[in-house]
Design an enzyme around this catalytic site. Structure first.
Site, PDB file in Angstrom:
ATOM      1  CG  HIS A 191      -1.975   1.032   1.216  1.00 28.92           C
ATOM      2  ND1 HIS A 191      -1.868   2.220   1.900  1.00 28.92           N
ATOM      3  CD2 HIS A 191      -3.179   1.065   0.578  1.00 28.92           C
ATOM      4  CE1 HIS A 191      -2.965   2.938   1.713  1.00 28.92           C
ATOM      5  NE2 HIS A 191      -3.776   2.263   0.907  1.00 28.92           N
ATOM      6  CB  SER A 393      -7.663 -12.922  -2.678  1.00 28.82           C
ATOM      7  OG  SER A 393      -8.127 -11.644  -3.031  1.00 28.82           O
TER       8      SER A 393
END
Length: 473
Positions: A191, A393
């Protein structure tokens, strides 16, 4: 009424002033430098199209007229603005797919608390002189997460942050305080807040390559560790990357560190913004646990949990926190957080949800998200659209839609030639079917014999997942 940005004294009917040139909403910025590929051919700059400029649509602040209290026009105007805004929120919520926010919640029972200014300033474990706080809720939430990650009450410290980024900023700061001369290592798909932390703290930062899945490449990690053996390592481990939802192999990261001679000379921060709360409820998923040599874990509260305001949870080892804390007489508490004032409503919302759902409720929601993500991936491939879904995921990566209006309509997150949908508890099969139907219909107009081919996304998702027609299967 949409007004202009100015001194707030314009008439309500005034049209917005023209935008200065530097605020052109169609402005395109060059974001990446030229890169050389392995064959020596330079890759063209990728351009990022900025979103619409809010200066053209903002609600201006206008000074009340002298007789507003008698006529009630001001209240009527504000009520009409809020009503239109609510309608727009309802519409945009229906077409929300690209960002990891759980919009399936009902906190009507907490409306009775909106009349109070609840502020948890200072250390959550030390009550300050400000009495309108929610520390009793906050510590209850922290205890729940400490149990989830297997850290005893007398061994952890943490707090409820204002967002996931603050959790990363705090975790990396703790690592820097433990190892002041440490080098920060993070995969290139981490991120952006991780690299922001490196800039803010003036830390040396090494970007590590990733596998096609998006998880950290520990072969490259080992190579870069060995280049800096004289300095401790501070590592950001992703429990779900931003774009591909990839989970770094925590056990392999630890083994790599120890094999390279960094035993007792590393600090690991786990960025679990979304999947940090999902993974404990996935069968056969590797565990994120403080029984392993990690230093901190952070998650977002407004993502999978479904808190209506941005917030997060940061947990670290109590032994580390003294390195960056100090007592503040003004508060009669201790300063160990990034922010001073902290939203006291957020802990109550988190406490309320954790009590209503519990471990079993979250497990059911995780299973639903994973099932629906597999459904979306399979349907995309059946339609001839390249797509990838990592094993742990609920983020489905696929070929970027050609039309930017379609991207905005469905609020898709895009990077280069790929986009993604994050399947959250509020994303139903019906919503996915509506999205797929619209995408397939519009895509038929984007590509064809005389219209060109869809983009190749093999370098992003692998040749097995790319259906551009250029790869032999």
């Amino acid at each position: 009424m949409v007004g202009s940005v100015g001194n707030g004294l314009a008439n309500l009917a005034d049209k917005p002033a023209p935008l200065p040139e530097e605020l052109d909403p169609k402005k395109i910025i060059d974001s990446l430098p030229l890169e050389e590929e392995s064959n020596g051919i330079e890759e063209k700059k990728r351009e990022i199209v900025l979103g619409r400029n809010v200066h053209t649509t903002c609600f201006s602040i206008v000074e009340p007229e002298a007789d507003d209290e008698q006529t009630g026009e001001r209240e009527a105007y504000m009520a009409s603005v809020l009503a239109r805004y609510r309608r727009s929120l309802v519409e945009r919520t229906k077409h929300h797919l690209g960002y990891p926010y759980n919009l399936d919640f009902d906190y009507g029972a907490l409306s009775q608390l909106q009349h109070f200014s609840i502020n948890n300033l200072g250390d959550p474990f030390i009550e300050s002189n400000y009495g309108v706080h929610s520390r009793q809720f906050e510590v209850g939430v922290l205890d729940w997460f400490a149990r989830l990650w297997e850290l005893e009450k007398n061994e952890y410290w943490g707090y409820i942050t204002n967002c996931g980024t603050e959790g990363n900023l705090h975790g990396i700061l703790v690592g820097r305080e433990v190892f002041p001369d440490g080098i920060l290592y993070a995969s290139k798909e981490s991120h952006y807040s991780v690299f922001k932390a490196a800039r803010m703290y003036r830390m040396d930062c090494v970007k590590v390559e990733t596998l096609i899945s998006g998880e950290i490449d520990c072969v490259d990690f080992e190579k870069k560790l060995l280049q800096n053996k004289d300095k401790p390592a501070i590592i950001n481990v992703n429990i779900g990357t931003t774009v591909k939802g990839a989970v770094d192999d925590l056990d392999l990261v630890i083994k790599t560190l120890e094999d390279c001679g960094f035993k007792d000379r590393f600090y690991i921060h786990c960025d679990g913004a979304l999947f940090g709360l999902m993974m404990p409820f996935v069968k056969r998923a590797p565990k994120v646990s403080f029984k392993k040599p990690i230093g901190s874990v952070s998650v977002s509260g407004h993502k999978f949990v479904g808190c209506p305001m941005p917030c997060g949870v940061q947990i670290t080892r109590l032994e580390h926190i003294n390195a960056l804390s100090s007592n503040v007489e003004y508060l009669a508490s201790r300063d160990a957080t990034i922010m001073g004032s902290r939203n006291g409503h957020a802990p109550i919302f988190l406490w309320y949800t954790l009590n209503r759902k519990g471990y079993r409720g979250f497990q059911k929601e995780v299973q639903k998200c994973l099932r629906n993500a597999h459904y979306l991936k399979d349907r995309l491939k059946e339609a001839g659209i390249g797509a990838m879904l990592n094993e742990l995921s609920s983020t489905v990566v696929f070929e970027r839609p050609k039309d930017e209006e379609f991207v905005r309509r469905w609020q898709l997150a895009c990077e280069g030639n790929i986009a993604h949908v994050v399947v959250m508890p509020n994303v139903t099969i019906e919503k996915l079917d509506s999205f797929l139907s619209e995408l397939v219909q519009m895509r038929s107009g984007w590509y064809g014999e005389e219209k060109g081919k869809p983009p190749c996304i093999a370098k992003d998702v692998g040749t097995d997942n790319c259906l551009c027609g250029s790869h032999d299967k």
